[in-house]
Design a protein around this motif. Structure first.
Motif, PDB file in Angstrom:
ATOM      1  N   SER A  69       0.663   5.336   0.180  1.00  0.00           N
ATOM      2  CA  SER A  69      -0.256   6.390   0.606  1.00  0.00           C
ATOM      3  C   SER A  69       0.392   7.758   0.404  1.00  0.00           C
ATOM      4  N   THR A 112       0.854  -1.183   0.000  1.00  0.00           N
ATOM      5  CA  THR A 112       0.000   0.000   0.000  1.00  0.00           C
ATOM      6  C   THR A 112       0.888   1.229   0.000  1.00  0.00           C
ATOM      7  N   ASP A 170      -3.589   4.373  -1.640  1.00  0.00           N
ATOM      8  CA  ASP A 170      -4.543   4.950  -0.693  1.00  0.00           C
ATOM      9  C   ASP A 170      -4.498   6.467  -0.860  1.00  0.00           C
TER      10      ASP A 170
END
Length: 100
Positions: free
Chosen positions: A15, A13, A44
């Motif tokens: 971000s 992930t 994200d």
């Protein structure tokens, strides 16, 4: 721009935080390009305040990179202003994009 990265069982992930524009989108591209293996790639966007066309290109390139790694790809927690850009360009119909 700051990009936070986490890895949970091979699912990466990224971000990004701030504006995803001409100046900062290369940072996201570099973070994605540095990945060599993943079962999933998630962007994200909960902390992305603004996205320009260069940011859109970086997202599309990230999707292609995930496909080349046989990884699932999604963009999650997209704020309404950025989601409108995805909708206007039709990218929301081609990629797995989830609004906040």
């Amino acid at each position: 721009m700051t990009i936070h990265q986490s890895n949970e069982n091979g699912k990466i992930t990224l971000s990004p935080e701030g504006w995803l524009d001409t100046v900062s989108s290369p940072e996201l591209s570099n973070a994605v390009d540095s990945l060599t293996e993943a079962s999933g790639l998630v962007l994200d966007f909960s902390m992305v305040e603004y996205m320009a066309s260069a940011g859109l290109r970086a997202v599309v390139a990230a999707g292609k990179k995930a496909k080349s790694m046989n990884a699932e790809f999604s963009v999650i927690n997209v704020v309404p202003g950025v989601m409108s850009i995805f909708r206007m360009t039709g990218i929301d119909k081609k990629l797995n994009i989830i609004e906040k």
